[in-house]
Scaffold this active site. Structure first.
Site, mmCIF file in Angstrom:
data_model
loop_
_atom_site.group_PDB
_atom_site.id
_atom_site.type_symbol
_atom_site.label_atom_id
_atom_site.label_comp_id
_atom_site.label_asym_id
_atom_site.label_seq_id
_atom_site.Cartn_x
_atom_site.Cartn_y
_atom_site.Cartn_z
ATOM 1 N N GLU A 1 55.311 36.953 50.539
ATOM 2 C CA GLU A 1 54.317 36.315 49.671
ATOM 3 C C GLU A 1 53.358 37.383 49.187
ATOM 4 O O GLU A 1 52.740 38.085 49.993
ATOM 5 C CB GLU A 1 53.541 35.212 50.402
ATOM 6 C CG GLU A 1 52.552 34.530 49.462
ATOM 7 C CD GLU A 1 51.526 33.646 50.148
ATOM 8 O OE1 GLU A 1 50.855 32.878 49.445
ATOM 9 O OE2 GLU A 1 51.381 33.740 51.387
ATOM 10 N N GLU B 1 47.803 40.610 51.089
ATOM 11 C CA GLU B 1 46.554 40.218 50.437
ATOM 12 C C GLU B 1 45.683 41.456 50.267
ATOM 13 O O GLU B 1 45.363 42.134 51.242
ATOM 14 C CB GLU B 1 45.825 39.159 51.256
ATOM 15 C CG GLU B 1 44.447 38.787 50.736
ATOM 16 C CD GLU B 1 44.437 38.391 49.269
ATOM 17 O OE1 GLU B 1 43.633 38.965 48.505
ATOM 18 O OE2 GLU B 1 45.235 37.515 48.888
ATOM 19 N N ASP C 1 46.070 36.448 39.580
ATOM 20 C CA ASP C 1 45.085 36.716 38.527
ATOM 21 C C ASP C 1 45.822 36.810 37.195
ATOM 22 O O ASP C 1 46.789 37.566 37.072
ATOM 23 C CB ASP C 1 44.374 38.040 38.825
ATOM 24 C CG ASP C 1 43.128 38.228 37.976
ATOM 25 O OD1 ASP C 1 43.154 37.888 36.769
ATOM 26 O OD2 ASP C 1 42.113 38.719 38.511
ATOM 27 N N LYS D 1 42.914 39.801 29.345
ATOM 28 C CA LYS D 1 42.622 40.777 28.296
ATOM 29 C C LYS D 1 43.815 41.707 28.081
ATOM 30 O O LYS D 1 44.499 42.078 29.021
ATOM 31 C CB LYS D 1 41.374 41.576 28.661
ATOM 32 C CG LYS D 1 40.109 40.731 28.734
ATOM 33 C CD LYS D 1 38.901 41.559 29.109
ATOM 34 C CE LYS D 1 37.651 40.680 29.194
ATOM 35 N NZ LYS D 1 36.451 41.439 29.617
ATOM 36 N N ASP E 1 48.756 28.130 37.008
ATOM 37 C CA ASP E 1 48.166 27.063 36.210
ATOM 38 C C ASP E 1 47.833 27.561 34.810
ATOM 39 O O ASP E 1 47.421 26.782 33.960
ATOM 40 C CB ASP E 1 46.882 26.553 36.867
ATOM 41 C CG ASP E 1 45.806 27.632 36.881
ATOM 42 O OD1 ASP E 1 46.059 28.711 37.475
ATOM 43 O OD2 ASP E 1 44.724 27.420 36.306
#
Length: 208
Positions: A38, A63, A114, A118, A150
Site C-alpha cells: 500500500e 507513509e 494527493d 497544478k 475522488d
C-alpha cells in the site's frame, strides 16, 4: 496527509519498531517476503483491514508523513500480537523501490493520493508513467494495481497515463463502492467522501 505533531508521537514510534520502520533503519532483509504493497497508508485503517482480509499475505505499507506514520502505528499497535502480517515504513515510495525485488507483489494499492492539480506538480502524481515502470517491475505476471480517488481530473488523467504507458490492461469502475467487491476494504477517506455524496473512482491495472 498533514497532521499536527502529537506529544506521544515519538514514544509510539519508539515502542513499535517491530511494526514500524523509518527510512534510516531499512534494509533488504527487513522488506523480504512481502506480497502486497500500500502506497500512502495514511492513518493505517486500510492496512489493518487488508491484513485481516488476507491473513495468508504479508502487507507492506508506506507513509511519507511522520505524523501520519505515528498515528497509524498507534492504531495498528493493539492488533500486532494477533495480526503479524503487516509492516509500516516511514519513507517516500521512491526510496523503497531499491529494497524490493522484481516480480514479488500480487497487488499494489494506491488510495486517495494527493492529486497534485497544478501543471508543474503533476510529475509527482503516483500514477505517473515513470512510477508505472516501477510498479510493472514489482508486480508478478497478472498482478494488479488498484488506484482509488475522488478527484475526477486525477482519475481521467491517470487513465490516460496508463493507456499511454501501455504496460497494463486497465479496467475502470466509476462510481466505485467497496461494499460491492471482496478485494478492496474501505478507507477512512472513502467513508468520509461517501458520507458527503462524493463519487469514488477506481482504476484496476493488470500487468500484461
Amino acid at each position: 496527509m498533514r497532521l499536527r505533531h502529537r506529544s506521544w508521537s515519538d514514544r509510539i514510534v519508539s515502542e513499535n519498531k517491530d511494526i514500524g520502520i523509518r527510512l534510516e533503519n531499512l534494509s533488504e532483509e527487513s522488506l523480504k517476503g512481502f506480497d502486497r504493497l500500500e502506497i500512502g497508508s495514511g492513518l493505517g485503517g486500510f492496512l489493518l483491514a487488508c491484513s485481516e482480509r488476507f491473513p495468508e499475505s504479508r502487507i507492506l505499507g508506506v507513509e511519507v508523513a511522520y505524523n501520519a506514520f505515528a498515528t497509524a502505528l498507534k492504531k495498528l499497535s493493539p492488533h500486532k500480537d494477533r495480526q503479524k502480517n503487516f509492516l509500516l515504513v516511514n519513507a517516500p515510495i521512491e526510496k523503497i523501490f531499491p529494497y524490493l525485488p522484481g516480480d514479488c507483489l500480487d497487488a499494489i494499492y494506491i488510495n486517495f493520493p494527493d492529486p497534485w492539480p497544478k501543471k508543474r506538480q503533476q510529475h509527482r502524481r503516483l500514477s505517473s508513467i515513470p512510477l508505472q515502470h516501477e510498479y510493472y517491475r514489482l508486480l508478478k505476471s497478472g498482478g494488479k494495481l488498484y488506484f482509488r480517488t475522488d478527484n475526477v481530473a486525477l482519475f481521467e488523467d491517470s487513465v490516460a497515463y496508463f493507456q499511454k504507458c501501455g504496460l497494463f490492461d486497465i479496467e475502470t469502475i466509476s462510481p466505485f463502492y467497496s461494499e460491492k467487491v471482496d478485494f478492496l476494504p474501505p478507507t477512512e477517506y472513502e467513508r468520509k467522501f461517501r458520507s458527503r455524496g462524493v463519487d469514488i473512482h477506481l482504476i484496476i491495472a493488470t500487468k500484461k
